[in-house]
Write a protein that holds these residues in place. Structure first.
Motif, PDB file in Angstrom:
ATOM      1  N   ALA A   1      19.575  48.764  30.932  1.00  0.00           N
ATOM      2  CA  ALA A   1      19.721  50.188  31.244  1.00  0.00           C
ATOM      3  C   ALA A   1      21.183  50.530  31.483  1.00  0.00           C
ATOM      4  O   ALA A   1      21.946  49.720  32.014  1.00  0.00           O
TER       5      ALA A   1
ATOM      6  N   CYS B   1      18.149  52.829  27.639  1.00  0.00           N
ATOM      7  CA  CYS B   1      17.659  51.474  27.860  1.00  0.00           C
ATOM      8  C   CYS B   1      17.507  50.818  26.498  1.00  0.00           C
ATOM      9  O   CYS B   1      16.637  51.221  25.704  1.00  0.00           O
TER      10      CYS B   1
ATOM     11  N   CYS C   1      14.178  50.578  33.644  1.00  0.00           N
ATOM     12  CA  CYS C   1      13.281  50.766  32.515  1.00  0.00           C
ATOM     13  C   CYS C   1      12.337  49.570  32.435  1.00  0.00           C
ATOM     14  O   CYS C   1      12.649  48.478  32.917  1.00  0.00           O
TER      15      CYS C   1
END
Length: 126
Positions: free
Chosen positions: A5, A21, A95
């Motif tokens: 990310a 991400c 993420c």
């Protein structure tokens, strides 16, 4: 599998940021993707998710209408566009990738995703 990310930073209230991400997953399009966040002293919470093909999105009530999740399967990347940021959006954003749909898990109070990335810090000043 790695999820990286990026895009966090310091922004004033009312401002915008876009998180990215990048996923090193050979079959990225087989995975639902999600964004989660964890504020200091709080538990990790769901923010948004997107289905394998991008046709279905789901948001936490707290970000609905302000955040937009999207994905580019050709680039193995998922994004989170964050607008109208507020100080209570301050958190580390993570993420995650999951082989199965994320909304049912979130509805059941589960945050056990297949893969997690390292977070990126978002700080919103008042």
């Amino acid at each position: 599998v790695q999820l990286q990310a990026s895009g966090g930073g310091l922004v004033q209230a009312g401002g915008s940021l876009r998180l990215s991400c990048a996923a090193s997953i050979r079959t990225f399009s087989d995975y639902a993707m999600g964004w989660f966040r964890q504020a200091p002293g709080s538990e990790r919470e769901f923010v948004a998710s997107i289905s394998w093909g991008g046709g279905s999105t789901y948001y936490a009530d707290s970000v609905e209408g302000r955040f937009t999740i999207s994905r580019d399967n050709a680039k193995n990347t998922v994004y989170l566009q964050m607008n109208s940021l507020r100080p209570d959006d301050t958190a580390v954003y993570y993420c995650a990738a999951n082989r199965y749909p994320i909304p049912p898990l979130v509805a059941a109070g589960r945050l056990d995703m297949d893969y997690w990335g390292k977070g990126t810090l978002v700080t919103v000043s008042s």
